[in-house]
Structure formats: structure tokens, C-alpha cells
Enzyme design. Structure first.
Site: not given
Ligand SMILES: C[C@H](O)[C@H](O)[C@@H](O)C(=O)CO
Length: 497
Positions: A11, A239-240, A261
Site C-alpha cells: 500500500a 498480498d496478505t 502499512t
Molecule cells: C485495504 C487494504 O488493502 C486491505 O484491507 C489489506 O488487506 C491489504 O491488502 C494490506 O496490504
């Protein structure tokens, strides 16, 4: 040697890593890094997808030049955000960014129509303002004629896959974060979308991670001879999901924190949990690879990144090393706060907002930078404890260890605080968990590994980890009560607004 390119879009920053597999272990080398932070132009906070795509192509050519023949490419990114494609195959507008504060109004409207209970029961997904369902409803509320032109919705990794190959699919792990997949049937929830007046024809066919999508399109293939035979693979594109696949552990139950992030705090379960308690605590059942990630989004190192950005803009030295040194020397527990306060999602000034929250909750605001950073890190660690306790209550499991993976696992102070707050040993690493998880699924898709567990063995042979043992348990236990009180006060003042 097999060369596999992982495009990993966090992010805040995007990385392109080449995983080199020698039949036993993997080495990972970075070949490109660029910002993925949102930009504002016109009305919406959005993602500059064209910039990301150009850097991706540059990274592909650079990787091919340095390592030789590239066998596969996989893309993972943050969740929920998407682009809409028209019937001629063109992107209609910039993809809106999840940090835009206006998604909250759309969530409120959907919740009023459908109710939180039904939304959670149908989807098993944490109710968060930026989920794709609410973003789509926001478009419907503000500019419904966009849907007259939209033919296909593609989440960001699916959109980039399309730009690379011309093929459109929805990868499963990321699709579940939309809040538009029915948890029981594992398919798009067309009836609920219709009830909300949203189009269903825009939803693509779902593809499972670990499968091949296509070759590169002729134009991309032509960029370098070493890219000619590269296959674009469906990795776990959230990514998670990729990061959790690369947690170097076999035996359940353990708690993981995918730290960057965001901090995604959870455990792996075989079946989704949608009990009243899971709903009460607002957990998510995100689709994994043959399992579910039962987890919660916690705000994460975004708070520190924003403090850093602001302090640097003011002309002070604020590299992360300096900030952590200051925090280490600062007075313990200068203040506490709930990192998930909506005011912290995208404030004009992170420093000022934290000061205001301290005043609102009857605490003395931090006197200097070290206290500011320390208070945030201690608060994150306390939040991890809260989620751990909730998870134990919902699942009936007792967690004996915590794995922290991702960029945030390099933050030694936070890792020690996490051990102190949870009372569990913390194992950190790998730092590049999402990229490793990405490469793992490429190995599966290419048939180099028979299963995800076999690919995880490769990761176990390839990475180093570090151990943090809990310290000062009594002090942390005592301060946890103060944290809980402040969290309640913050929640009460948000309700009053
Ligand atoms: C909004 C976020 O991207 C998301 O909820 C979270 O799962 C993520 O992907 C963090 O990289």
C-alpha cells in the site's frame, strides 16, 4: 535455475523481486521499487495505475536483462480497489483509492438497506468502509451512468494481469475481500448486488491461485527475448494471502501478523467462522489457498509513515532508524490510543490528530518526537493483544507463538513490544513474505512443487528468522487496562460526532 518475477504492490511501495529457484531453495533479489501512494487529481483520491504499469514493464525488462530467461510472472497487491473496463477493453477512469474518506457514506447507505448482520452472515467479511461493495455503491450514488459503460470489474492485480496479457479473470483470494462473494457458495453474490441496483454482468470468472493465466501479450513479449516464454500466473493475488502462505510454520494454531502499512492480525482456519461472536468482533474470513485467513485489519505502520513524512516535510531528520532510536530512549507509555480510530485513516496531519486524540481522551500529548513514535508503537502492540484475545475467544484456540512477517518485521522495537503485550514469543521474518508467497504459487502453477506445503518447505530452507521473548509482563498487563479505557473513550467520542 528457474527465474520467477514477483510483482508485489504494497500500500506504500511496489517491488519487483526475482525469485531464483535451484530445485531446493530460493534466493530473492530486488530489481525495481516505486511508490504506490495515492494521488489526488480532480475529485477522488486514486491509484496511478498507468505509472505502476510502466514501472512494472521497466522492471520486467531489467529483470530479464540481469537474470536471463524469465519463466513466470505473478502479481499481488493490496485488496479491494478496482478498475472498470468498457466493452472496447479500455479502462474507464482512474481506480479510486480505498483511503478516500467518501466511501464511508456509501457504507452507511448499504448498511441501512441490508443491515450489518446480513452482510456479515452472507459474506463473512469484516465490515470496512472501503470494501469493493461499498465503493461500487458509492459510484451508483454519485455517477450511476458510469455503469452504462462498464463491462468488466477488475481488482488491481487482475487489472494489471489484463494489461500484461489481454485476459480477464478474478483471482479468488482477492475476490473474497470485495464483500461480494457468498461465503457458503464461494461464488459472486448476484442477488444481493441486484437488490442494491448494482450490475452483476461486470463480474469476471473466478480463477484459483496456483494456475496459469496466459503468456504475455505479443507487445510485452517483444520487449526482451528473455520474456518470450514467460507465463503470467495466478498467484494468491491479495498480498496478505501471499504473505500468510509464506509464514515459516507448519503446525496450527499460531497467530500471524502481516506487518506493513497495515497489520493483518489473524490465524488460519479450515472453514469460515460466522458465529455471533465473530460478527460482534468484526472479523474477516478472507479466502486463502485451500483454507481461510480469519483475521482483522489493524491500521499498522501507516501511522509511523505519516509521522515520518510530516516531520521530513518540516525539515527534520526522520529516517526510520533515527525515529526508532528516539522512541527507544523515550519515556515508556507516554500515551496510548486505538490505532483504528477512523480519524487516523487519512488525516491532513497525523501528528496533530494524535495530539487531539490525546487531549480528547484526557492524556498529556507527547512532548517530543520519540514519545510520539513510542506511544504509537506501544498502542499497536496493545491492539495486537486485543485481537489475539478476541481470536482465542472466537476460535477456542490458545496461541503459543506469534509470527510477524512483511516489511514491519524489521522493526525490532515493535517486535519486542508485540512479544511484551501478547505475552507470546514472537518469531519475525521473512521480510519479503508477500513476494516469497507469490513465488511459491508460481512454483505450484509451473508444477515445480506439487503443493503449497511443498513450496513452504522451500521457503523454510531459504529464510532466516529472529526470536523475541516477552519481557516486563506485569507492567504491560497493567498498562493494557489503561489502553482499553482509552479505546472506549475514543469509540464514545466518535459515536457522539
Ligand atoms: C485495504 C487494504 O488493502 C486491505 O484491507 C489489506 O488487506 C491489504 O491488502 C494490506 O496490504
Amino acid at each position: 535455475m528457474l527465474n520467477l518475477v514477483a510483482v508485489d504492490l504494497g500500500a506504500s511501495s511496489g517491488r519487483m523481486m526475482v525469485g531464483q529457484y535451484d530445485g531446493r531453495a530460493l534466493t530473492l533479489t530486488e530489481h525495481e521499487r516505486f511508490s504506490t501512494l495515492p494521488v489526488t487529481s480532480g475529485r477522488w483520491l486514486h491509484t496511478n495505475i498507468q505509472f505502476i504499469f510502466e514501472r512494472m514493464l521497466k522492471g520486467l525488462v531489467r529483470s530479464a536483462t540481469h537474470v536471463g530467461v524469465v519463466s513466470a510472472v505473478g502479481i499481488d497487491s493490496w485488496a479491494v480497489d478496482f478498475g472498470l473496463i468498457d466493452r472496447f477493453g479500455s479502462l474507464i477512469d482512474h481506480p479510486r483509492h480505498y483511503r478516500d474518506e467518501r466511501h464511508a457514506q456509501a457504507m452507511k447507505a448499504v448498511v441501512e438497506r441490508i443491515g450489518i448482520h446480513r452482510l456479515f452472515q452472507e459474506t463473512g467479511i469484516q465490515i470496512l468502509p472501503f470494501n469493493t461493495l461499498f465503493q461500487l455503491y458509492g459510484i451508483q450514488m454519485e455517477e450511476p451512468n458510469v455503469f452504462d459503460r462498464a463491462a468488466t470489474l477488475l481488482l488491481l492485480p487482475d487489472l494489471l494481469n489484463y494489461m500484461l496479457t489481454g485476459e480477464m479473470r478474478a483471482e479468488w483470494t482477492n475476490a473474497t475481500t470485495t464483500q461480494m462473494i457468498r461465503v457458503q457458495t464461494r461464488s459472486w453474490m448476484n442477488d444481493l448486488l441486484q437488490e442494491l441496483g448494482l450490475p452483476t454482468t461486470i463480474l469476471p470468472t473466478i480463477a484459483q491461485p496456483g494456475s496459469v493465466l496466459s503468456r504475455l501479450a505479443p507487445m510485452q513479449r517483444g520487449m526482451h527475448e528473455n520474456l518470450c516464454d514467460a507465463k503470467v500466473v495466478h498467484v494468491a493475488s491479495h498480498d496478505t494471502a501471499s504473505a500468510v502462505a509464506a509464514v515459516p510454520d507448519h503446525a496450527d494454531p499460531y497467530l500471524y501478523i502481516s506487518s506493513g502499512t497495515w497489520s493483518l492480525v489473524g490465524t488460519v482456519v479450515q472453514r469460515p467462522i460466522t458465529t455471533p461472536l465473530a460478527e460482534h468482533y468484526n472479523f474477516s474470513n478472507e479466502g486463502g489457498i485451500g483454507n481461510y485467513r480469519f483475521l482483522k485489519n489493524v491500521m499498522g505502520l501507516w501511522l509511523i509513515q505519516e509521522i515520518q513524512r510530516e516531520v521530513q516535510a518540516g525539515g527534520q531528520v526522520a529516517d526510520i532508524h533515527t525515529l526508532l532510536q528516539l522512541a527507544e530512549r523515550a519515556r515508556p507509555f507516554p500515551f496510548v490510543l486505538d490505532p483504528d480510530d477512523p480519524l487516523l485513516l487519512h488525516p491532513a496531519s497525523m501528528v496533530r490528530t494524535i495530539h487531539e486524540i490525546c487531549v480528547q481522551t484526557g492524556q498529556r500529548p507527547p512532548a517530543e518526537l520519540g514519545e510520539l513514535v513510542r506511544g504509537v508503537l506501544e498502542s499497536l502492540a496493545f491492539k495486537y493483544r486485543t485481537v489475539l484475545l478476541e481470536l482465542q475467544e472466537v476460535t477456542g484456540c490458545t496461541f503459543s507463538r506469534v509470527h510477524i512477517v512483511g516489511g514491519g518485521s524489521q522493526n525490532q522495537l515493535l517486535s519486542q513490544f508485540a512479544a511484551n503485550a501478547t505475552g507470546c514469543p514472537v518469531i519475525t521474518g521473512p521480510v519479503e513474505a508477500s513476494a516469497l508467497g507469490n513465488v511459491m504459487l508460481q512454483l505450484v502453477a509451473l508444477g515445480e512443487c506439487k503443493s503449497v506445503s511443498e513450496a513452504r518447505e522451500v521457503v523454510l530452507r531459504s529464510v532466516a528468522t529472529a526470536l523475541y521473548v516477552p519481557q516486563s509482563a506485569e507492567v504491560w498487563q497493567e498498562k493494557y487496562s489503561a489502553f482499553q479505557q482509552v479505546v472506549r473513550r475514543q469509540a464514545a467520542s466518535r459515536k457522539a460526532i
